[in-house]
Motif scaffolding. Structure first.
Motif, short mmCIF file in Angstrom:
data_model
loop_
_atom_site.label_atom_id
_atom_site.label_comp_id
_atom_site.label_asym_id
_atom_site.label_seq_id
_atom_site.Cartn_x
_atom_site.Cartn_y
_atom_site.Cartn_z
N ILE A 218 -8.39 -0.22 -3.41
CA ILE A 218 -8.22 -1.63 -3.06
C ILE A 218 -6.93 -2.15 -3.69
N VAL A 219 -6.32 -3.10 -3.02
CA VAL A 219 -5.04 -3.65 -3.46
C VAL A 219 -5.13 -5.17 -3.48
N ASN A 220 -4.52 -5.79 -4.47
CA ASN A 220 -4.45 -7.24 -4.49
C ASN A 220 -3.70 -7.71 -3.24
N SER A 221 -4.29 -8.63 -2.51
CA SER A 221 -3.73 -9.03 -1.22
C SER A 221 -2.36 -9.68 -1.34
N ASP A 222 -2.15 -10.47 -2.36
CA ASP A 222 -0.84 -11.07 -2.57
C ASP A 222 0.21 -10.01 -2.87
N TYR A 223 -0.20 -9.03 -3.68
CA TYR A 223 0.73 -7.93 -4.00
C TYR A 223 1.04 -7.13 -2.75
N LEU A 224 0.03 -6.92 -1.92
CA LEU A 224 0.23 -6.18 -0.67
C LEU A 224 1.24 -6.89 0.23
N ALA A 225 1.12 -8.20 0.31
CA ALA A 225 2.04 -8.97 1.16
C ALA A 225 3.47 -8.93 0.61
N ALA A 226 3.59 -8.91 -0.71
CA ALA A 226 4.92 -8.94 -1.34
C ALA A 226 5.55 -7.56 -1.46
N HIS A 227 4.71 -6.51 -1.54
CA HIS A 227 5.23 -5.15 -1.77
C HIS A 227 4.60 -4.14 -0.82
N PRO A 228 4.69 -4.34 0.48
CA PRO A 228 4.05 -3.40 1.42
C PRO A 228 4.60 -1.98 1.31
N ASP A 229 5.88 -1.85 1.00
CA ASP A 229 6.47 -0.50 0.89
C ASP A 229 5.91 0.25 -0.31
N VAL A 230 5.67 -0.46 -1.41
CA VAL A 230 5.10 0.18 -2.60
C VAL A 230 3.68 0.64 -2.31
N VAL A 231 2.91 -0.23 -1.65
CA VAL A 231 1.53 0.11 -1.32
C VAL A 231 1.48 1.30 -0.38
N LYS A 232 2.36 1.32 0.60
CA LYS A 232 2.40 2.45 1.52
C LYS A 232 2.75 3.74 0.79
N ALA A 233 3.73 3.65 -0.11
CA ALA A 233 4.13 4.84 -0.87
C ALA A 233 2.98 5.33 -1.74
N PHE A 234 2.28 4.41 -2.41
CA PHE A 234 1.16 4.79 -3.26
C PHE A 234 0.06 5.45 -2.44
N THR A 235 -0.25 4.85 -1.31
CA THR A 235 -1.34 5.35 -0.46
C THR A 235 -1.02 6.73 0.09
N GLU A 236 0.19 6.91 0.57
CA GLU A 236 0.55 8.20 1.15
C GLU A 236 0.62 9.30 0.09
N VAL A 237 1.12 8.97 -1.09
CA VAL A 237 1.13 9.95 -2.18
C VAL A 237 -0.29 10.32 -2.56
N SER A 238 -1.18 9.35 -2.61
CA SER A 238 -2.58 9.61 -2.96
C SER A 238 -3.25 10.47 -1.91
N GLN A 239 -2.98 10.19 -0.62
CA GLN A 239 -3.48 11.06 0.45
C GLN A 239 -3.02 12.50 0.24
N LYS A 240 -1.73 12.64 0.01
CA LYS A 240 -1.14 13.97 -0.19
C LYS A 240 -1.81 14.68 -1.36
N ALA A 241 -2.10 13.94 -2.42
CA ALA A 241 -2.73 14.54 -3.61
C ALA A 241 -4.16 14.96 -3.31
#
Length: 334
Positions: A218-241
């Motif tokens: 889960i991600v803080n919604s305000d953070y998601l809106a402000a940093h979508p690229d960071v969230v995408k990077a975190f999610t994809e790295v986690s998938q890969k792991a």
């Protein structure tokens, strides 16, 4: 000429540290709060961090031990932690109370929740739960979801008493009869089988028709809106792991145990084999590892509304998104 060369060397020496410092500064500091103490289901995050994958994606990740899904959902909801792990229905309840959070990846496509007891205590199933003591931590997701379980099996939700027990004390408390029943995730199943053998009683929630999504990122919604690229990077790295750990969990457990003391490798390996069962469903094997099915999320929402109600109503589609997943990474079918 030598003087000019030495000046040039000095200039480069001054420039390079500045460049390194600038590169370091652009890394986004992210706090990941876990749902509980780190075990095998968290090993992919430790593995990816040890491999430098988060860092390479521009993320300076801190992993923090959790105290239950309710607490992690609260922490993420108010922005104390940018990202966390929480049981999805618990996250729904938190959002209904105003927490600003969005689920971006599911880890447990099947509910890991289960109850354990000793048959020698006279308990044969949930109909024998009334009057008994259930031991688990105060922030445990099963406490939050208990009314749904009780109504599903046809007993009074107020017919049991809850005892505060730490995750590490569940088995000893059951063995000493300080409690009659404990809740725990299915990934700890083998440990209890070895401890109690044929005397162990067990009921998985999913076997009685309660199978909501379990642990999710889960991600803080305000953070998601402000940093979508960071969230995408975190999610994809986690998938890969997670995909890497499904193929070979040994280096993942090595990374976990290098950061967390007191873990038994054989037990963690048993856990991981159970975790793979929980991760696998038709959506995670065909859409993407970690993907949610919209219809199932809707059913989970209806269950939460039916048994608990929501202080602030919202649509099921608002609690999750698959937009930050890499569809090329899928869960193995076996």
């Amino acid at each position: 000429m030598l003087k000019l060369a030495s000046v040039a060397v000095c200039a480069v020496a001054l420039i390079i540290p500045g460049v390194a410092a600038a590169e370091e500064a652009v890394k986004e500091k992210v706090n990941l709060v876990l749902n509980w103490v780190p075990t095998a289901d968290h090993s992919p995050y430790y593995y990816a961090k040890a491999q430098g994958w988060y860092e390479a994606a521009g993320i300076d990740l801190t992993i923090e031990t959790g105290k239950g899904s309710g607490i992690s959902a609260q922490r993420v909801g108010v922005g104390t932690s940018q990202i966390g792990i929480a049981d999805l229905p618990t996250a729904m309840l938190a959002r209904g109370k105003g927490a600003k959070l969005t689920a971006v990846m599911t880890v447990y496509a099947n509910s890991p929740q289960g109850f354990y007891w000793l048959k020698s205590s006279g308990i044969n199933g949930p109909k024998d739960f009334p009057g008994k003591k259930i031991g688990n931590p105060p922030g445990d997701a099963s406490r939050v979801m208990w009314p749904a379980f009780a109504k599903q099996v046809g007993i009074d939700p107020n017919s049991v008493s809850f005892v505060n027990v730490s995750p590490q004390a569940k088995v000893p408390s059951l063995k000493s009869h300080a409690i009659d029943i404990t809740s725990d995730f299915y990934n700890e199943h083998d440990l209890k089988v070895r401890e109690f053998g044929a005397d162990l009683g067990f009921l998985a929630w999913r076997d009685i028709g309660i199978n909501p999504y379990g642990n999710s990122i889960i991600v803080n919604s305000d953070y998601l809106a402000a940093h979508p690229d960071v969230v995408k990077a975190f999610t994809e790295v986690s998938q890969k792991a997670f995909a890497a750990c499904v193929k070979d969990v040994s280096p993942c457990l090595k990374a976990l145990m290098a950061s967390v003391s007191g873990l038994d490798e054989a037990n963690q390996r048993d856990q991981w084999n159970r975790i793979k069962e929980l991760m696998r469903d038709p959506t995670t094997t065909s859409v993407a590892l970690g993907a949610f099915n919209a219809d199932r999320v809707g059913s989970d929402m209806e269950m939460v509304k039916t048994y608990f109600g929501l202080e602030h109503a919202f649509e099921a589609k608002e609690i999750f998104t698959n937009d930050y997943l890499d569809p090329s990474i899928k869960m193995s079918k076996e």
